[in-house]
Enzyme design. Structure first.
Site, short mmCIF file in Angstrom:
data_model
loop_
_atom_site.label_atom_id
_atom_site.label_comp_id
_atom_site.label_asym_id
_atom_site.label_seq_id
_atom_site.Cartn_x
_atom_site.Cartn_y
_atom_site.Cartn_z
N HIS A 265 -1.06 7.27 -7.09
CA HIS A 265 0.37 7.43 -6.85
C HIS A 265 0.41 8.48 -5.89
CE1 HIS A 265 4.68 7.54 -7.47
NE2 HIS A 265 4.74 8.02 -8.38
N HIS A 304 0.05 -1.74 -2.34
CA HIS A 304 1.22 -1.19 -3.04
C HIS A 304 1.92 -2.19 -4.18
CE1 HIS A 304 5.32 0.65 -3.78
NE2 HIS A 304 4.63 1.64 -3.31
N ASP A 360 1.21 6.83 2.25
CA ASP A 360 0.15 7.99 2.16
C ASP A 360 -0.86 7.72 3.31
OD1 ASP A 360 1.31 9.47 0.08
OD2 ASP A 360 0.66 7.78 -1.28
N1 CMC Z 1 -8.40 -1.22 -1.67
C1 CMC Z 1 -9.08 -2.16 -2.08
N2 CMC Z 1 -8.53 -3.53 -2.83
C2 CMC Z 1 -7.36 -2.94 -3.09
C3 CMC Z 1 -6.67 -1.97 -3.10
C4 CMC Z 1 -7.19 -1.08 -2.09
N3 CMC Z 1 -6.34 -0.07 -1.71
N4 CMC Z 1 -5.38 -2.21 -3.40
C5 CMC Z 1 -5.41 -3.12 -4.46
N5 CMC Z 1 -6.67 -3.71 -4.04
C6 CMC Z 1 -7.13 -5.13 -4.66
C7 CMC Z 1 -7.48 -4.84 -6.17
O1 CMC Z 1 -8.80 -4.72 -6.20
C8 CMC Z 1 -6.92 -6.38 -6.60
O2 CMC Z 1 -7.98 -7.32 -6.27
P1 CMC Z 1 -8.42 -8.49 -7.09
O3 CMC Z 1 -7.17 -9.45 -7.11
O4 CMC Z 1 -9.73 -9.07 -6.42
O5 CMC Z 1 -8.97 -7.92 -8.42
C9 CMC Z 1 -6.12 -6.70 -5.73
O6 CMC Z 1 -5.94 -5.96 -4.77
C10 CMC Z 1 -4.61 -6.14 -6.59
O7 CMC Z 1 -4.51 -5.02 -6.84
P2 CMC Z 1 -3.97 -4.30 -8.18
O8 CMC Z 1 -4.98 -2.93 -8.42
O9 CMC Z 1 -3.91 -5.29 -9.06
O10 CMC Z 1 -2.59 -4.00 -7.56
P3 CMC Z 1 -1.31 -2.84 -8.28
O11 CMC Z 1 -0.10 -3.21 -7.95
O12 CMC Z 1 -1.80 -2.81 -9.61
O13 CMC Z 1 -1.91 -1.33 -7.58
C11 CMC Z 1 -1.87 0.26 -5.98
C12 CMC Z 1 -1.05 -0.83 -6.57
C13 CMC Z 1 -1.12 1.13 -5.06
C14 CMC Z 1 -2.30 1.15 -7.33
C15 CMC Z 1 -3.36 -0.07 -5.52
O14 CMC Z 1 -2.79 -1.10 -4.18
C16 CMC Z 1 -4.07 1.05 -5.03
O15 CMC Z 1 -4.81 1.60 -6.02
N6 CMC Z 1 -3.90 1.47 -3.54
C17 CMC Z 1 -4.60 2.62 -3.21
C18 CMC Z 1 -4.13 3.95 -3.78
C19 CMC Z 1 -2.86 4.38 -3.03
O16 CMC Z 1 -2.66 4.34 -1.64
N7 CMC Z 1 -1.80 4.44 -3.64
C20 CMC Z 1 -0.37 5.01 -3.07
C21 CMC Z 1 0.72 3.90 -3.48
S1 CMC Z 1 2.17 4.31 -2.20
C22 CMC Z 1 2.72 5.94 -2.65
C23 CMC Z 1 3.36 6.00 -3.91
O17 CMC Z 1 4.35 5.47 -3.92
O18 CMC Z 1 2.62 6.53 -4.77
#
Ligand code: CMC
Length: 426
Positions: A265, A304, A360
């Site tokens: 987050h 996201h 971010d």
């Molecule tokens: N790098 C590489 N792969 C990723 C990333 C990333 N940053 N984000 C998602 N994926 C992949 C993930 O491995 C999955 O792949 P697969 O379908 O092969 O298993 C797919 O994309 C879907 O990801 P998810 O984790 O199921 O998606 P989510 O909606 O649960 O997570 C997230 C959203 C923001 C937690 C995630 O994208 C992430 O960890 N990003 C990096 C951390 C980040 O930048 N967070 C800040 C968010 S914006 C500020 C805020 O509002 O907090």
């Protein structure tokens, strides 16, 4: 004619029509279908497809990359407003008139000082305590200084405590920063506006008057506007959840700060900077990308839950990066970030998963150029998010639909077992 969803459940011999309103069904309507003696429920870890409230504060269309506060597009607010104007908008639903804004700014200016005894709370932390920990504990401690926050049903007490919190957050953040640097605290100065005063409390040295470059003050306003609210994200959900058991604003927002701290987050901005430093040079980007694709690392600042398009906040921050670098000089890690973004926008791994830069990705570069250590980055997110949390808190506790938050579980453990005496345990 109202929309309905027809459900047939032959095993229980039940058929029913569920009302579809506002593109949702009411989860409790599913209870009429018994499954093995249990009422049917939904299973939704991470709230992937569950609405928990009605809200009129922030609108997001993740596919189109749209973000609006109270109906105003974020780009227009970032261009034309100040942070306090936006905070007023979030809390009151309308932009303030000139007189309303003046009164609101005066109220916030009046409440910027921290209670003196809070300094003893701050003194108790180790010198290298994470500033988010200091922030979380101190905001919780505010409740002991302002116990009238418990009278949240009384609008005047609620308004006063919201103003107190929004006013004091920059002071608290600046004190946490200076504590880590073993520098004396700088008290707020009534002559400065909200963002200028924050910069002064952070960076004032021996000069008689601290004058920040107007471009930096504006960049701060823009960053604060972009971070002010983001509908039902993890920290807002924490605020609402803690409020749901009847808690005051300070206790609830302290929980929000804890949730924001996590690297998935608000802590992502800190993680981005650490990632960029670790990669170090443009030449090492391809190797890092291969690691991400092999599941060894995440590309922090990318992806996201809601945006499946370029995060509109990231677009605006990219422009602020240029403005800030004009004053501070270019951060050499910018090239690494731009190279990562190039891969992110063209490589099949990211394109297929619709992963784009989020808020971010570039904000950390600005914060570093301004001289902040990475552990301060999430604090710089928490300060402006306070107005969003306060607006969401206010909406929650005045919403007659809301109840104590209490999700269901699917129990997978043992059932009623005979107690095993100690001597018989393997
Ligand atoms: N790098 C590489 N792969 C990723 C990333 C990333 N940053 N984000 C998602 N994926 C992949 C993930 O491995 C999955 O792949 P697969 O379908 O092969 O298993 C797919 O994309 C879907 O990801 P998810 O984790 O199921 O998606 P989510 O909606 O649960 O997570 C997230 C959203 C923001 C937690 C995630 O994208 C992430 O960890 N990003 C990096 C951390 C980040 O930048 N967070 C800040 C968010 S914006 C500020 C805020 O509002 O907090």
């Amino acid at each position: 004619m109202p929309d309905t969803l027809e459900i047939r459940f032959p095993a229980a011999g039940v058929e029913a029509e569920l009302a579809v309103t506002e593109a949702t069904i009411r989860a409790t309507d599913l209870r009429q279908f018994p499954v093995g003696g249990e009422p049917l429920a939904t299973f939704d870890p991470g709230f992937m497809n569950t609405a928990v409230c009605h809200s009129s504060i922030t609108y997001i269309d993740g596919d189109a990359g749209v973000l609006e506060y109270r109906g105003y597009p974020i780009a227009e607010l970032a261009e034309k407003s100040t942070y306090l104007e936006v905070a007023y908008l979030l809390l009151n639903g309308e932009l303030p008139t000139a007189a309303q804004l003046q009164e609101w700014e005066l109220l916030i200016t009046e409440h910027r000082m921290l209670p003196d005894k809070l300094k003893t709370v701050l003194a108790g932390f180790p010198y290298d305590a994470h500033p988010m920990t200091i922030l979380m504990a101190s905001v919780a401690a505010f409740f002991s200084f302002y116990p009238d926050a418990q009278n949240f049903e009384d609008k005047s007490a609620r308004d006063l405590n919201i103003a107190r919190l929004i006013a004091k957050m920059p002071t608290l953040a600046a004190f946490a920063y200076r504590k880590g640097k073993a520098k004396p605290y700088i008290n707020p100065d009534d002559k400065y506006g909200y963002c200028h005063n924050f910069l002064a409390m952070l960076f004032k040295q021996n000069e008689r008057r601290y004058e920040a470059d107007p471009r930096l003050i504006r960049a701060m306003e823009v960053l604060f506007i972009l971070h002010a609210d983001h509908e039902q994200n993890c920290s807002t959900n924490a605020v609402r959840s803690v409020a749901s058991s009847g808690n005051d604003l300070f206790t609830s927002c302290s929980a929000g700060i804890g949730a924001l701290h996590g690297p998935l987050h608000g802590g992502a901005n800190e993680a981005v900077l650490r990632m960029l430093r670790e990669i170090g040079t443009v030449e090492r980007v391809p190797e890092f990308i291969e690691g991400v694709k092999a599941g060894k690392a995440r590309m922090m600042g990318f992806g996201h839950r809601v945006y499946k398009n370029y995060d509109p906040r990231a677009k605006i921050i990219k422009k602020s990066v240029e403005d800030v670098f004009e004053v501070t000089g270019v951060n050499p890690l910018l090239k690494v970030a731009q190279e990562l973004e190039k891969y992110g926008l063209t490589d099949e791994y990211f394109v297929k998963r619709r992963l784009y830069p989020n808020v971010d990705f570039y904000s950390g570069l600005i914060y570093e150029a301004l001289g902040f250590p990475p552990e301060m980055f999430t604090v710089l997110f928490a300060v402006p998010r306070t107005s969003g949390w306060a607006a969401q808190y206010q909406e929650f506790i005045t919403d007659p639909e809301q109840k104590i938050m209490r999700p269901k579980q699917i129990y997978t453990g043992h059932r009623t077992r005979a107690y095993v005496p100690m001597e018989e345990r393997a």
